[in-house]
Write a protein that holds these residues in place. Structure first.
Motif, PDB file in Angstrom:
ATOM      1  N   LEU A   1      -1.718  24.909  28.180  1.00  0.00           N
ATOM      2  CA  LEU A   1      -2.195  23.576  28.548  1.00  0.00           C
ATOM      3  C   LEU A   1      -2.160  22.687  27.314  1.00  0.00           C
ATOM      4  CD1 LEU A   1      -3.635  21.581  30.511  1.00  0.00           C
ATOM      5  CD2 LEU A   1      -5.793  22.551  29.690  1.00  0.00           C
ATOM      6  N   ALA A   2      -1.367  21.634  27.364  1.00  0.00           N
ATOM      7  CA  ALA A   2      -1.318  20.668  26.270  1.00  0.00           C
ATOM      8  C   ALA A   2      -2.061  19.409  26.728  1.00  0.00           C
ATOM      9  CB  ALA A   2       0.124  20.373  25.884  1.00  0.00           C
ATOM     10  N   GLY A   3      -1.319  18.384  27.180  1.00  0.00           N
ATOM     11  CA  GLY A   3      -1.992  17.195  27.719  1.00  0.00           C
ATOM     12  C   GLY A   3      -2.423  17.371  29.164  1.00  0.00           C
ATOM     13  N   GLY A   4      -1.756  18.289  29.870  1.00  0.00           N
ATOM     14  CA  GLY A   4      -2.135  18.594  31.245  1.00  0.00           C
ATOM     15  C   GLY A   4      -1.568  17.668  32.293  1.00  0.00           C
ATOM     16  N   GLN A   5      -0.775  16.668  31.902  1.00  0.00           N
ATOM     17  CA  GLN A   5      -0.300  15.685  32.869  1.00  0.00           C
ATOM     18  C   GLN A   5       0.772  16.248  33.803  1.00  0.00           C
ATOM     19  OE1 GLN A   5      -2.098  12.640  32.875  1.00  0.00           O
ATOM     20  NE2 GLN A   5      -3.173  14.131  31.612  1.00  0.00           N
TER      21      GLN A   5
ATOM     22  N   PRO B   1      -0.591   3.839  31.131  1.00  0.00           N
ATOM     23  CA  PRO B   1      -1.326   4.070  29.879  1.00  0.00           C
ATOM     24  C   PRO B   1      -2.214   5.310  29.889  1.00  0.00           C
ATOM     25  CG  PRO B   1      -1.340   1.736  30.398  1.00  0.00           C
ATOM     26  CD  PRO B   1      -0.718   2.422  31.582  1.00  0.00           C
ATOM     27  N   ALA B   2      -2.836   5.610  31.005  1.00  0.00           N
ATOM     28  CA  ALA B   2      -3.709   6.785  31.066  1.00  0.00           C
ATOM     29  C   ALA B   2      -2.916   8.067  30.812  1.00  0.00           C
ATOM     30  CB  ALA B   2      -4.410   6.858  32.420  1.00  0.00           C
ATOM     31  N   VAL B   3      -1.746   8.172  31.431  1.00  0.00           N
ATOM     32  CA  VAL B   3      -0.905   9.354  31.231  1.00  0.00           C
ATOM     33  C   VAL B   3      -0.366   9.386  29.804  1.00  0.00           C
ATOM     34  CG1 VAL B   3       1.285  10.435  31.895  1.00  0.00           C
ATOM     35  CG2 VAL B   3      -0.279   9.588  33.653  1.00  0.00           C
ATOM     36  N   ARG B   4       0.036   8.241  29.263  1.00  0.00           N
ATOM     37  CA  ARG B   4       0.588   8.211  27.907  1.00  0.00           C
ATOM     38  C   ARG B   4      -0.451   8.594  26.853  1.00  0.00           C
ATOM     39  NH1 ARG B   4       3.307   3.658  30.156  1.00  0.00           N
ATOM     40  NH2 ARG B   4       1.922   2.137  29.156  1.00  0.00           N
ATOM     41  N   HIS B   5      -1.710   8.342  27.111  1.00  0.00           N
ATOM     42  CA  HIS B   5      -2.755   8.723  26.162  1.00  0.00           C
ATOM     43  C   HIS B   5      -3.049  10.218  26.190  1.00  0.00           C
ATOM     44  CE1 HIS B   5      -3.605   4.454  25.504  1.00  0.00           C
ATOM     45  NE2 HIS B   5      -4.355   4.834  24.490  1.00  0.00           N
ATOM     46  N   ARG B   6      -2.714  10.904  27.273  1.00  0.00           N
ATOM     47  CA  ARG B   6      -2.985  12.334  27.384  1.00  0.00           C
ATOM     48  C   ARG B   6      -1.721  13.191  27.289  1.00  0.00           C
ATOM     49  NH1 ARG B   6      -7.426  14.637  26.352  1.00  0.00           N
ATOM     50  NH2 ARG B   6      -6.748  16.366  27.687  1.00  0.00           N
ATOM     51  N   GLY B   7      -0.635  12.730  27.881  1.00  0.00           N
ATOM     52  CA  GLY B   7       0.597  13.507  27.880  1.00  0.00           C
ATOM     53  C   GLY B   7       1.166  13.663  26.481  1.00  0.00           C
ATOM     54  N   THR B   8       1.812  14.799  26.215  1.00  0.00           N
ATOM     55  CA  THR B   8       2.351  15.103  24.894  1.00  0.00           C
ATOM     56  C   THR B   8       3.856  15.294  24.945  1.00  0.00           C
ATOM     57  OG1 THR B   8       2.090  17.501  25.149  1.00  0.00           O
ATOM     58  CG2 THR B   8       0.191  16.272  24.294  1.00  0.00           C
ATOM     59  N   LEU B   9       4.490  15.088  23.794  1.00  0.00           N
ATOM     60  CA  LEU B   9       5.935  15.293  23.715  1.00  0.00           C
ATOM     61  C   LEU B   9       6.280  16.753  23.987  1.00  0.00           C
ATOM     62  CD1 LEU B   9       8.817  14.437  23.086  1.00  0.00           C
ATOM     63  CD2 LEU B   9       8.301  14.716  20.649  1.00  0.00           C
TER      64      LEU B   9
ATOM     65  N   GLY C   1       4.945  16.725  15.750  1.00  0.00           N
ATOM     66  CA  GLY C   1       4.159  17.828  16.281  1.00  0.00           C
ATOM     67  C   GLY C   1       4.193  17.840  17.796  1.00  0.00           C
ATOM     68  N   ALA C   2       4.177  19.030  18.367  1.00  0.00           N
ATOM     69  CA  ALA C   2       4.319  19.160  19.820  1.00  0.00           C
ATOM     70  C   ALA C   2       3.176  18.504  20.575  1.00  0.00           C
ATOM     71  CB  ALA C   2       4.424  20.634  20.204  1.00  0.00           C
ATOM     72  N   LEU C   3       1.996  18.396  19.963  1.00  0.00           N
ATOM     73  CA  LEU C   3       0.849  17.790  20.646  1.00  0.00           C
ATOM     74  C   LEU C   3       0.750  16.284  20.427  1.00  0.00           C
ATOM     75  CD1 LEU C   3      -2.154  20.286  20.314  1.00  0.00           C
ATOM     76  CD2 LEU C   3      -0.729  19.804  22.306  1.00  0.00           C
ATOM     77  N   THR C   4       1.736  15.680  19.791  1.00  0.00           N
ATOM     78  CA  THR C   4       1.734  14.228  19.608  1.00  0.00           C
ATOM     79  C   THR C   4       1.879  13.552  20.968  1.00  0.00           C
ATOM     80  OG1 THR C   4       2.760  14.513  17.452  1.00  0.00           O
ATOM     81  CG2 THR C   4       2.853  12.308  18.419  1.00  0.00           C
ATOM     82  N   THR C   5       0.983  12.637  21.280  1.00  0.00           N
ATOM     83  CA  THR C   5       0.989  12.016  22.609  1.00  0.00           C
ATOM     84  C   THR C   5       2.072  10.953  22.718  1.00  0.00           C
ATOM     85  OG1 THR C   5      -0.585  10.272  21.992  1.00  0.00           O
ATOM     86  CG2 THR C   5      -1.516  12.361  22.799  1.00  0.00           C
TER      87      THR C   5
END
Length: 288
Positions: A31-35, A104-112, A73-77
């Motif tokens: 689980l990273a950003g979870g989107q 915007p909500a997804v972009r703040h949580r989702g990760t590369l 980094g892989a967790l960079t949103t």
């Protein structure tokens, strides 16, 4: 719907996450950003026995430059990709495409890293990383290994990552002096792309001459993102005019196997790929 029952772990380092993956085997999910993952869990399309939340691993965040390579980094949103000065300077195509992801909500949580590991062919960023010749770095029990983007995306929702590997960073050669543009057609702002086109163009003569080199990545034109190699070859040495680019763009869908679904037929997607490729290349080339 409510997800199926699973155990939960929140490692504090990449090494700890890999140990958990190795112990759990293929029944674990990261689980990273979870989107992308959470909707699949709610629909019960996935039944992991263990959910490994890597959100606390700070070493997987951030952007830096190393010897002509942008390291993300892989967790960079997605949000941080849009705002990071180094990304905008050295990989502007990535920043531009990230700004079009969902809302915007997804972009703040989702990760590369989450987007790439999910490997949805309709996603924007897999096609962009393919266009940029990115190298994806994975950590497993035997250490680190680097996977070219061209080999990373194997099939629909399938990557070259092994069950005991964690995607840690994405390395992108800087494309200073290149023009870029991301063009996509989608039904609503939050929807997946019906077709997306990522274009990067280098021109001769300090950016004022013919097209010296072009890279074009396509989203949602098959089971995985693809490069429009025939169009890239046709553009080499071409003038950045609507006529010349249009001729090259007619080959953009060659070799593709686009789906037919509620958003459009395969033939419609092929048409979109040709039209959007022409637009993206002209914009990337800075043509009037």
């Amino acid at each position: 719907m409510i997800p199926a029952k699973f155990d939960y772990a929140r490692p504090q380092s990449a090494d700890e996450a890999v140990r958990l993956l190795a112990d759990a085997g293929p029944e674990a999910k990261v689980l990273a950003g979870g989107q992308s993952l959470l909707p699949i869990l709610r629909l019960r399309l996935s039944f992991p026995e263990l959910l490994i939340d890597v959100g606390a691993i700070e070493q997987l965040r951030g952007v830096r430059e190393e010897d002509g390579t942008l390291v993300v980094g892989a967790l960079t949103t997605h949000h941080d990709l849009v705002r990071a000065p180094l990304v905008r300077l050295h990989a502007g195509l990535l920043a531009q495409a990230a700004a079009t992801v969902a809302d915007p909500a997804v972009r703040h949580r989702g990760t590369l890293g989450g987007s790439l590991a999910h490997a949805d062919p309709a996603g924007d960023l897999p096609a962009v990383c393919l266009t940029l010749d990115a190298q994806l770095v994975a950590l497993g029990p035997a250490g680190y290994r680097t996977i070219p983007a061209a080999e990373f995306f194997v099939d629909y929702l399938t990557t070259a990552l092994r069950p005991d590997e964690l995607l840690t960073e994405i390395r992108i050669p800087t494309l200073d002096g290149w023009g870029f543009h991301y063009e996509k057609f989608h039904r609503t702002a939050q929807a997946w792309a019906v077709v997306g086109v990522a274009a990067a163009v280098r021109r001769d003569g300090a950016g004022r001459g013919a097209i010296a080199e072009a890279r074009i990545g396509l989203a949602n034109m098959g089971a995985r993102p693809m490069r429009a190699h025939l169009t890239e070859t046709a553009l080499a040495g071409a003038e950045p005019t609507a006529a010349a680019v249009g001729r090259a763009a007619t080959m953009a869908a060659e070799g593709a196997h686009p789906p037919t679904d509620l958003s459009g037929s395969a033939e419609y997607r092929e048409h979109l790929a040709r039209v959007l490729t022409g637009r993206a290349v002209l914009a990337a080339a800075g043509a009037d």
